[in-house]
Design a protein around this motif. Structure first.
Motif, PDB file in Angstrom:
ATOM      1  N   ILE A   8       0.841  -1.205   0.000  1.00 48.68           N
ATOM      2  CA  ILE A   8       0.000   0.000   0.000  1.00 48.68           C
ATOM      3  C   ILE A   8       0.871   1.249   0.000  1.00 48.68           C
ATOM      4  O   ILE A   8       1.852   1.336   0.734  1.00 48.68           O
ATOM      5  N   VAL A   9       0.504   2.210  -0.839  1.00 49.85           N
ATOM      6  CA  VAL A   9       1.008   3.573  -0.708  1.00 49.85           C
ATOM      7  C   VAL A   9      -0.207   4.438  -0.369  1.00 49.85           C
ATOM      8  O   VAL A   9      -1.148   4.536  -1.155  1.00 49.85           O
ATOM      9  N   ILE A  76       1.974  -1.367   4.704  1.00 50.54           N
ATOM     10  CA  ILE A  76       2.056  -0.070   4.036  1.00 50.54           C
ATOM     11  C   ILE A  76       3.509   0.196   3.650  1.00 50.54           C
ATOM     12  O   ILE A  76       4.390   0.243   4.518  1.00 50.54           O
ATOM     13  N   ILE A  77       3.744   0.366   2.361  1.00 53.53           N
ATOM     14  CA  ILE A  77       5.089   0.687   1.884  1.00 53.53           C
ATOM     15  C   ILE A  77       5.469   2.105   2.294  1.00 53.53           C
ATOM     16  O   ILE A  77       6.562   2.355   2.807  1.00 53.53           O
ATOM     17  N   SER A  78       4.561   3.046   2.060  1.00 56.44           N
ATOM     18  CA  SER A  78       4.858   4.433   2.395  1.00 56.44           C
ATOM     19  C   SER A  78       3.565   5.205   2.609  1.00 56.44           C
ATOM     20  O   SER A  78       2.567   4.962   1.924  1.00 56.44           O
ATOM     21  N   GLN A 119       7.566   3.415   5.860  1.00 58.87           N
ATOM     22  CA  GLN A 119       8.036   4.793   5.705  1.00 58.87           C
ATOM     23  C   GLN A 119       6.882   5.773   5.908  1.00 58.87           C
ATOM     24  O   GLN A 119       5.748   5.510   5.496  1.00 58.87           O
ATOM     25  N   PHE A 120       7.185   6.910   6.534  1.00 60.71           N
ATOM     26  CA  PHE A 120       6.220   7.999   6.694  1.00 60.71           C
ATOM     27  C   PHE A 120       6.862   9.258   6.135  1.00 60.71           C
ATOM     28  O   PHE A 120       7.881   9.738   6.658  1.00 60.71           O
ATOM     29  N   ILE A 121       6.278   9.811   5.048  1.00 62.04           N
ATOM     30  CA  ILE A 121       6.793  11.026   4.416  1.00 62.04           C
ATOM     31  C   ILE A 121       5.888  12.185   4.810  1.00 62.04           C
ATOM     32  O   ILE A 121       4.679  12.156   4.567  1.00 62.04           O
TER      33      ILE A 121
END
Length: 704
Positions: A8-9, A76-78, A119-121
């Motif tokens: 998931i993105v 979740i990928i990002s 990852q969390f952007i």
């Protein structure tokens, strides 16, 4: 074709300009591209799922994450977190807390509880940093120093992410001002508008025109986000990265370039004194029915300068901007000229009345076509048996549009023409490779598609009395309507008078028929030369104004009519001037103060002891009743909680040490050492999390 990555993105704020562009770019690269936004479009873009989520609501965020988990899984990928609040009012707003700060907290806590997140952007801004000066390049280690509410909310959110991310790797992308080929940048759009309409404000600036701010193209932002996701395994667990173009254009360079592209004569930008600009902006902001873009707080920021060092983006992401503002400015102006009304609507701007009237005159009445298919020369635009009535350039047959105007290539007035259906197509003025048989919008930039003639097709002129045919590629010479001896084989302007050259033979027609033609609607507001008398009047008032002010001041001083009693409240305008002047002065003088470590318990306790003995009688702590001294002050002394929320640590130090004239705030620098003053600041900052019971406990613990 590379294999699709499983996972998931999640894109928050997915309906926004950046969010929708990110979702389009990532769709097809990842198996599940999911968007969170307050309103979910129906249907969503192909390959992308949108879930309606109100990030200000605990229940809504919880429900959205539940739907995400049940339908897409827990891997979740990002997370690309773009949802945030933003306005140009410059004032604190509870929406910054509700949406930007607490919305991020809700999202992070829900993700940590139910998902495995790689990852969390977080989308932040370069404005979290203290402004620099020309010649200085800001890095990620440059001191933080937000100067208004929006970047201040980003600073608080960055700190919250560091506190609550747990084991989720976090990347903070600090973006420069974002633009695209059409513009879609409020500061740039308003700057273009002021020049296009020949507004007086387009000639004036309150700061140094040698200063400027960094920008970045939307496509490059999307590219940076994509690279951040793909390099997630190689990035540090917590890192901030500046994203922007390395070249910062000054305000003056933007002014001159936009003027040249719009077709205006060059003029020098006049510097307006700070106080005059501030008062002018305040007056404009308070005129009923007016909604000026320039607010009083922006005058204070006119000298801010942001130039970025993007070394970290290059090394960690392999990112380099592929666009530049310098190269994109012609596209912005081309979009404006191609469809002025559409461009104004795109940017939420009010078109000038002359532009609207010209558009209304260009909409012809529809009449039924004659049975024979013959086209009468009445100048009306309609579909007929033989084709469609359009306006085309006789010298450049590929230039055709549905309304009157001038050819953007040679300046010749477009003439009515009938084109067969196969000779017409709709195309994007910025992306000519995009073509369609029907009207619509460009899938790349969103610009309305425009009519044009397919190269090689002929057009039929609709002039009464003749029906001759003109073909593309026909040789033509250009001349000046006023100076026929000036002849050129290329379009351009007359070297003697500056008029647009027209095809030879059409010079007299154009001189007679278009003597009153307005090249663009803005000239109807401030025609050539009209700004000079305005500036002259402004200068006269600048000279006479102070003289009149001195006379009035002397009359007030010696008459005694001004009541100096502390029991009398100041009038609202005077109060605004005093408060604004005080706040601006404190910010300016405190901006370079280096703040030491303030979190030590010993320092906080010593600061509490000093504050209790010297300051609490005026600046009321949470558990105290307002003292008699505090009640009698004018202006009133702010309570402790208000002090902490309104000023930075550096500002608190400067005020405590130097005092403030005309307020009753003494300068403690003559009685206390810098170390003791910093201890007081340490306590005040620590008190932001104190309730009355906490203050009382500290009061009992710390001896006098």
């Amino acid at each position: 074709m590379p294999a699709m990555t499983k996972g998931i993105v999640l894109v928050t704020g997915s309906n926004g300009r950046i969010g929708s562009a990110v979702a389009r770019r990532l769709t097809g690269q990842f198996s599940d591209v999911v968007g969170f936004d307050l309103k979910s479009p129906t249907p969503p873009p192909p390959g992308c799922v949108r879930i309606p989520v109100d990030i200000t609501s605990d229940d809504s965020v919880r429900e959205g994450l539940l739907v995400l988990r049940e339908h897409h899984g827990t891997h979740i990928i990002s997370v690309v977190h773009l949802a945030a609040y933003y306005d140009f009012l410059g004032q604190p707003s509870r929406k910054y807390d509700e949406i930007t700060v607490n919305g991020t907290r809700r999202l992070l806590l829900g993700l940590r509880e139910h998902f495995k997140v790689e990852q969390f952007i977080f989308s932040s801004t370069m404005l979290v940093h203290r402004p620099g000066e020309p010649g200085q390049f800001i890095t990620e280690d440059w001191p933080l120093g937000p100067t208004w509410a929006y970047p201040e909310s980003k600073v608080r959110t960055e700190a919250l992410i560091r506190q609550h991310r747990g084991d989720i790797p976090a990347v903070t992308l600090r973006l420069a001002g974002v633009y695209n080929d059409v513009c879609d940048s409020p500061p740039l759009a308003h700057q273009i508008q002021r020049i296009y309409e020949r507004q007086l404000a387009g000639h004036l600036y309150s700061g140094s025109s040698a200063h400027g701010q960094a920008f970045v193209h939307l496509d490059d932002v999307v590219d940076a986000i994509e690279r951040t996701i793909k390099r997630r395994a190689k990035l540090p667990p917590e890192v901030a990265i500046l994203i922007g173009e390395p070249e910062t254009l000054s305000y003056d360079e933007l002014q001159h370039t936009f003027r040249r592209l719009i077709g205006e004569e060059s003029w020098e930008t006049q510097n307006v004194p700070w106080l005059m600009a501030k008062i002018g902006a305040w007056v404009q902001d308070h005129i009923p029915g007016q909604h000026p873009f320039i607010k009083p707080w922006m005058i204070d920021r006119a000298n801010d300068h942001y130039a970025l060092d993007i070394t970290r983006a290059r090394s960690l992401l392999g990112w380099q901007p592929r666009h530049s503002l310098r190269e994109t400015m012609p596209k912005m102006v081309a979009a404006l000229k191609a469809d002025p009304l559409g461009w104004y609507r795109e940017h939420g701007l009010e078109p000038p009345s002359a532009l609207q009237k010209r558009a209304e005159r260009a909409v012809p009445a529809t009449k039924p076509a004659p049975a024979s298919g013959h086209m009468h020369a009445h100048g009306d635009a309609r579909l007929t048996v033989s084709g469609r009535r359009v306006y085309a350039c006789p010298m450049h047959p590929t230039v055709a549009q549905s309304s009157p105007g001038n050819c953007p290539r040679c300046g010749t007035a477009l003439e009515p023409a009938t084109l067969p259906a196969e000779a017409l197509e709709c195309t994007c003025p910025l992306h000519p490779e995009v073509t369609s048989g029907e009207p619509g919008r460009c899938p790349k930039c969103g610009m309305p598609l425009e009519l044009r003639q397919v190269p090689g097709k002929v057009m039929q002129e609709d002039h009464a009395g003749h029906g001759d045919m003109k073909h593309a590629g026909e040789a033509v010479e250009y001349t000046c309507p006023m100076h026929p001896e000036v002849v050129s084989k290329e379009p351009g302007t007359c070297p003697k008078c500056g008029m647009t050259l027209v095809p030879r033979g059409a010079a007299m027609d154009h001189a007679a028929g278009h003597a009153g033609h307005i090249t663009h609607a803005g000239r109807a507001i401030f025609g050539p030369g009209t700004w000079k008398p305005i500036l002259a009047a402004l200068l006269i008032y600048t000279v006479l104004g102070p003289l009149l002010g001195v006379l009035v001041a002397l009359a007030v001083i010696y008459s005694g009519v001004f009541n100096v009693a502390a029991t009398v409240s100041d009038a609202a305008p005077l109060r605004w001037v005093l408060i604004t002047t005080r706040e601006a002065s404190v910010r300016r003088h405190a901006k370079d103060i280096q703040v030491p470590r303030l979190g030590e318990a010993r320092r906080v306790e010593n600061g509490f002891r000093l504050f209790r003995d010297q300051c609490a009688m005026c600046h009321t702590p949470p558990s105290w009743q307002v003292t008699m001294m505090s009640k009698g002050l004018n202006p009133e002394a702010p309570p402790l909680a208000e002090l902490v929320s309104d000023m930075t640590a550096a500002e608190l130090f400067w005020v405590t040490k130097n005092g403030i004239r005309f307020t009753g705030m003494p300068a403690w620098g003559s009685s206390l050492t810098d170390q003791e003053i910093w201890d007081i600041v340490a306590f005040m900052k620590a008190s932001s999390n104190m309730q009355a019971v906490d203050y009382d406990a500290l009061d009992q613990r710390v001896s006098p």
